[in-house]
Design an enzyme around this catalytic site. Structure first.
Site, short mmCIF file in Angstrom:
data_model
loop_
_atom_site.label_atom_id
_atom_site.label_comp_id
_atom_site.label_asym_id
_atom_site.label_seq_id
_atom_site.Cartn_x
_atom_site.Cartn_y
_atom_site.Cartn_z
CB CYS A 334 -0.98 -0.04 1.16
SG CYS A 334 -2.40 1.07 0.93
CG HIS A 431 -3.86 -3.49 3.48
ND1 HIS A 431 -2.66 -3.15 4.06
CD2 HIS A 431 -4.34 -2.35 2.90
CE1 HIS A 431 -2.43 -1.86 3.84
NE2 HIS A 431 -3.43 -1.36 3.15
#
Length: 485
Positions: A334, A431
């Protein structure tokens, strides 16, 4: 339907863990139970079944209840982006970014959404177990409060106060809380719990009796330190270990993760930490990246450009370059993925001051911050291993560039992430991917690490059962549940 609220004498006293354990204990009694936290402050978030985001602790508590997480379980989530400001998420969606002083004025407007979520959940379940935030003793924040006594009184929910004996001064924590809150708030407190005791709990008998006599509140027990807590997802940045070495054995391979100042979703690393063949080192500010690391992970961040400057201030950019020269691997997740690229542009100042920051230049990609946030649960295939992979995306920004021609994964039919041409530097927006057991084993095998063949989800479930057993042994759980009204 009845409800009970667990408040703490401070942050990180174990409220989230106690609520999870009590939820599991109540479910085992045949009750339909739901967790609730009116207001949370955390950069560890989970994507819900209804397409929003809530604090990671409430997602774990939902698992303890046998439920899918939904946004009503945490109607207000604050995600700090700087020392003085945070993104405000209301019922799963971003409302605004507010400075702390401005949020104080915003709080009273949010009580309606909080009570709306609470009553909607309450109407669907036999029992609600509510978690407070911070401490009710923060009387400077009492006006317009939606997190502790303001909520408890508005919803008429009895409170049990938790003190953390491990940090010391637990008698003052509890007695002092009663001394500073007003009489109406103190009247909501039905009792207290002592948490995180090490050693023989009988040694605290006199202190326990003193608290009961001084406050007039009933004690519901002393909870010894729960040694398996590290196997459950952590929410608070204070839970990140400061040890220079991880938990693996002497033969374990070192994986180093950088502790950014605005680190986000660091529970991504929990499945790696639990692998006996992995020595996960959380590199703290001021520390060098271990020279024997086989993999360096740049985790998520709530302030990507700010944490990129923080990374450089620690000298970690120099360490990462040396790590790559030694043949090491790098993974950006991310915000960490965005940092690995050539540049990060934020022309509208979405995450901070408007501008553009040069990236580390380790992937040939560029990121443009955009107002729309991607929130989705995803599943697909890790291309290097062919293993199925599941996770979630929760980010702003769009990343493009030549290295995306070598994607990390294919998600819902589209390429995702990027890999450098030499194959040792990767970035992804996914994630939670290391919870996919087959993928985790294949990924570690690519680093020369043998996985233990464990099921992460089964281990979390088993640990929640052990936590419930632990509370049943040391707390008056029937008495606590009987308080709910």
């Amino acid at each position: 339907m009845p409800a009970l609220m667990i408040q703490g004498c401070g942050s990180n006293v174990g409220k989230s863990m106690l609520v999870a354990g009590l939820c599991r204990a109540a479910v085992r009694r045949g009750l339909s139970v739901a967790p609730f936290k009116p207001q949370n402050m955390s950069n560890n978030a989970a994507v819900t079944a209804d397409g929003g985001e809530i604090g990671r602790a409430q997602a774990l508590q939902a698992i303890a209840c046998g439920l899918e997480p939904v946004t009503d379980m945490n109607p207000v989530l604050l995600k700090p982006e700087s020392e003085v400001g945070a993104q405000v998420i209301v019922q799963g969606k971003r409302l605004t970014t507010a400075r702390a002083r401005d949020y104080a004025a915003l709080k009273p407007q949010l009580m309606g959404a909080v009570l709306d979520s609470f009553h909607r959940l309450r109407g669907a379940h036999d029992l609600m177990i509510v978690e407070g935030a911070g401490s009710p003793a923060e009387v400077n924040l009492r006006a317009g409060d939606i997190a502790n006594m303001g909520f408890a009184r508005a919803a008429d929910v009895p409170v049990v106060l938790v003190g953390d004996i491990d940090r010391g001064g637990v008698i003052a924590q509890i007695v002092g809380t009663q001394a500073v809150i007003d009489a109406g708030d103190a009247g909501m407190v039905a009792g207290f719990v002592i948490n995180k005791f090490r050693g023989d709990p009988r040694l605290f008998d006199d202190g326990y009796a003193f608290i009961q006599a001084r406050t007039g509140w009933r004690g519901f027990g002393v909870v010894p330190w729960f040694s398996k807590a590290h196997l459950l997802p952590a929410e608070d940045a204070q839970d990140i270990g400061s040890s220079p070495r991880g938990l693996g054995g002497n033969d374990a391979v070192t994986i180093a993760a950088l502790c950014f100042s605005r680190i986000a979703n660091f529970d991504d690393l929990d499945p790696l930490k639990a692998e006996p063949g992995v020595n996960l080192v959380m590199v703290q500010p001021g520390q060098a990246i271990p020279g024997d690391a086989r993999l360096v992970i740049l985790p998520g961040s709530k302030s990507t450009r700010g944490d990129l400057a923080f990374l450089r201030a620690q000298g970690w950019d120099v360490d990462v370059a040396a790590h790559i020269r030694r043949g090491g691997h790098v993974l950006g997740i991310c915000g960490g993925y965005q940092m690995l690229g050539q540049s990060i542009a934020d022309p509208d100042g979405i995450e901070g001051p408007a501008g553009e920051t040069p990236g580390l230049g380790l992937l040939d990609v560029h990121t443009l911050m955009t107002p729309d946030k991607r929130l989705s649960r995803v599943r697909g295939c890790h291309l290097a291993s062919g293993q199925p992979i599941e996770g979630y995306e929760i980010h702003i920004g769009r990343t493009s560039g030549p290295d995306r021609a070598r994607p990390f994964a294919r998600i819902d039919g589209r390429p995702e992430g990027a890999i450098h041409v030499q194959g040792r530097i990767s970035g992804t927006y996914l994630h939670g991917m290391f919870q996919s057991d087959g993928f985790r084993a294949a990924f570690l095998a690519g680093l020369g690490i043998d996985a233990a063949g464990r099921s992460h989800s089964a281990e979390v479930e088993a640990t929640l059962d052990l936590l419930a057993d632990h509370l049943e042994t040391h707390l008056d759980v029937p008495g606590l549940l009987a308080l709910a009204r």
